[in-house]
Design a protein around this motif. Structure first.
Motif, short mmCIF file in Angstrom:
data_model
loop_
_atom_site.label_atom_id
_atom_site.label_comp_id
_atom_site.label_asym_id
_atom_site.label_seq_id
_atom_site.Cartn_x
_atom_site.Cartn_y
_atom_site.Cartn_z
N LYS A 1 0.81 -1.33 0.06
CA LYS A 1 0.08 -0.40 0.37
C LYS A 1 1.00 1.37 -0.53
N LEU A 2 0.49 2.26 -0.70
CA LEU A 2 1.64 3.05 -0.60
C LEU A 2 0.21 4.42 -0.18
N LEU A 3 0.48 5.07 0.79
CA LEU A 3 -0.64 6.41 1.53
C LEU A 3 0.13 7.25 1.95
N VAL A 4 -0.84 8.79 1.37
CA VAL A 4 -0.34 10.10 1.64
C VAL A 4 -1.29 10.30 2.84
N LEU A 5 -0.32 11.32 3.72
CA LEU A 5 -1.16 11.60 4.72
C LEU A 5 -1.28 12.78 4.32
N LYS A 6 -2.53 14.01 5.01
CA LYS A 6 -1.88 15.32 4.91
C LYS A 6 -2.24 15.95 6.66
N GLY A 7 -2.22 17.06 6.89
CA GLY A 7 -2.16 17.89 7.98
C GLY A 7 -1.15 18.73 8.47
N ASN A 8 -0.97 18.87 9.94
CA ASN A 8 -0.50 19.31 10.99
C ASN A 8 0.18 18.07 11.90
N LEU A 9 1.22 18.86 12.91
CA LEU A 9 2.17 17.47 13.41
C LEU A 9 0.82 16.55 14.12
N GLU A 10 -0.12 16.96 14.54
CA GLU A 10 -0.91 16.36 15.32
C GLU A 10 -2.00 15.48 14.72
N MET A 11 -2.22 15.56 13.73
CA MET A 11 -3.08 15.36 12.58
C MET A 11 -2.30 14.21 11.86
N VAL A 12 -1.30 13.85 12.05
CA VAL A 12 -0.15 13.15 11.46
C VAL A 12 -0.19 12.45 12.01
N LYS A 13 0.10 12.88 13.08
CA LYS A 13 0.67 11.60 13.99
C LYS A 13 -0.52 11.08 14.68
N LYS A 14 -1.86 11.80 14.07
CA LYS A 14 -2.92 10.24 14.93
C LYS A 14 -3.63 9.15 13.92
N GLU A 15 -3.07 9.98 12.58
CA GLU A 15 -2.93 8.76 11.02
C GLU A 15 -2.27 8.19 11.51
N LEU A 16 -0.65 8.26 11.78
CA LEU A 16 0.09 7.43 11.42
C LEU A 16 -0.23 5.94 12.71
N GLU A 17 -1.02 6.57 13.76
CA GLU A 17 -1.25 5.45 14.44
C GLU A 17 -2.26 4.71 13.99
#
Ligand SMILES: [Mn+2]
Length: 395
Positions: free
Chosen positions: A280-296
């Motif tokens: 899978k290839l994944l693009v995450l967008k947002g500020n530090l907190e938003m991206v952290k949540k997405e990474l989790e």
């Protein structure tokens, strides 16, 4: 007659420093089973077999091993045409050897090559394939000194159209009245199609005015390559199969497919078959907190991730995300900082890695540094660079 249409394999692609070998292996084993299960008579690969003109050895090995495996399926014909990424000489070298295995390789479309391939089944003619590869400028157009860009464009368009008309006429002759399908291949951007970021412009300054309606007028099916999104072009029998794996993060959300094309009593049906995704290839967008949540939320640790960061403090956030991803054992291949951020300092702009740039991008960026006021000169320089680049790439 049953055809499997695919293209843009780009074997040997190096993706931000990573190899695609495992993904291609998975695709080939799926493709082999698919061809077998569906009783395919003909496999068409419409260009860009390899990612570069000088593919790494493992890429050549994958390619030949797959062709050898296909040879075990009796009655299967394989047609391989060159794309703009392929080197004519690399593809052409084993041409005669591969013909023994029912694999036909068409590389340039010049006079020395026969693009017509009749397909027989039980000694009966089933169809004629006009295997047209990526048509290089030198094949379809006689260069004249002092031509303007517009004149070049017009003669390029004319040349390509004439090439398709000629090959159609020859196929018609060969078919001698029998109502068998005439099928063409092609490697180009057609008018009315959707592109992703990873396909290069292939003709210097050349805007093609060739659309699905033009090609569809002559042929019963057109198997196109070059664009990585599976799609039809204006008419339902002119299609791109798209690439089997996502070749850039811009393709991360696309479903990848091959087309199964069936002609039964002259009636055409096309089935778009989805290819299982290996990585899978994944693009995450947002500020530090938003991206952290997405990474989790990312469960599959083999996912390749690109982050588009839009944060008040990008340098800090960049470092923090690197560390956070590492702690989660996730693979982040690139963090791009949103350029629209206010007060972005020059030293913070160094976020694009060379792997995601084409040679033309690098040249354009370098040009931006020069204080050239003459827009015309700038354009000329870019065109000249592209022309040199094309010569190097098409060697
Ligand atoms: Mn291409």
């Amino acid at each position: 007659m049953k055809i499997l249409h695919t293209s843009d394999w780009h074997i040997g692609q190096k993706f931000m420093g990573k190899s695609r070998e495992e993904e291609h292996k998975a695709f080939f084993s799926w493709l082999f089973e698919t061809i077998k299960e569906n009783n395919i008579d003909l496999l068409i690969v419409a260009g860009d077999i390899f990612d570069t003109g000088t593919p790494p050895n493992y890429a050549l090995e994958l390619y030949y091993n797959f062709l050898k495996q296909l040879f075990s399926l009796s009655g299967l014909t394989v047609i391989i045409t060159a794309g703009n990424h392929d080197s004519v000489s690399t593809l052409k070298a084993p041409k005669q050897l591969l013909e023994v295995m029912n694999v036909f390789v068409i590389t340039s479309g010049n006079e020395s090559e026969d693009e017509l391939i009749p397909i027989y089944k039980d000694e009966k003619l089933q169809g004629i394939i006009c295997a047209v590869p990526f048509l290089r400028d030198s094949v379809v157009r006689k260069a004249t000194a002092g031509e303007t860009m517009t004149e070049k464009e017009i003669s390029l368009n004319k040349g390509i159209k004439q090439h398709y008309k000629d090959v159609y006429e020859k196929a018609k002759e060969l078919s001698t009245d029998k109502k068998i399908p005439i099928i063409a291949t092609g490697h180009l951007t057609t008018v009315g199609s959707r592109t992703s970021e990873s396909e290069r412009d292939i003709y210097i300054g050349g805007t093609l005015d060739i659309g699905g309606d033009f090609l569809g007028k002559y042929f019963d099916y057109v198997a196109l390559g070059h664009l990585h999104i599976n799609q039809t072009v204006r008419v339902s029998h002119v299609r791109y199969s798209g690439s089997p794996i996502p070749l850039s993060f811009s393709e991360a959300s696309q479903k990848k497919r091959v087309n199964i094309v069936t002609f039964e009593n002259n009636k055409l049906t096309v089935e778009e078959l989805e290819i299982p995704l290996y990585r899978k290839l994944l693009v995450l967008k947002g500020n530090l907190e938003m991206v952290k949540k997405e990474l989790e939320k990312v469960e599959d640790k083999s996912t390749w991730i690109e982050i588009h960061l839009k944060d008040e403090n990008p340098m800090f956030a960049h470092q923090a995300l690197r560390e956070y991803a590492e702690a989660l054992e996730l693979i982040v291949l690139a963090i791009k900082i949103d350029r629209t951020q206010k007060k972005l300092q020059a030293k913070e702009l160094k976020v694009t890695s060379l792997d995601e740039l084409t040679p033309s991008d690098v040249f354009t960026r370098r040009l931006e540094v020069e204080a050239l006021e003459d827009e015309h000169l700038k354009e000329e320089l870019i065109l000249n660079f592209k022309s040199v680049l094309e010569k190097v790439e098409n060697r």
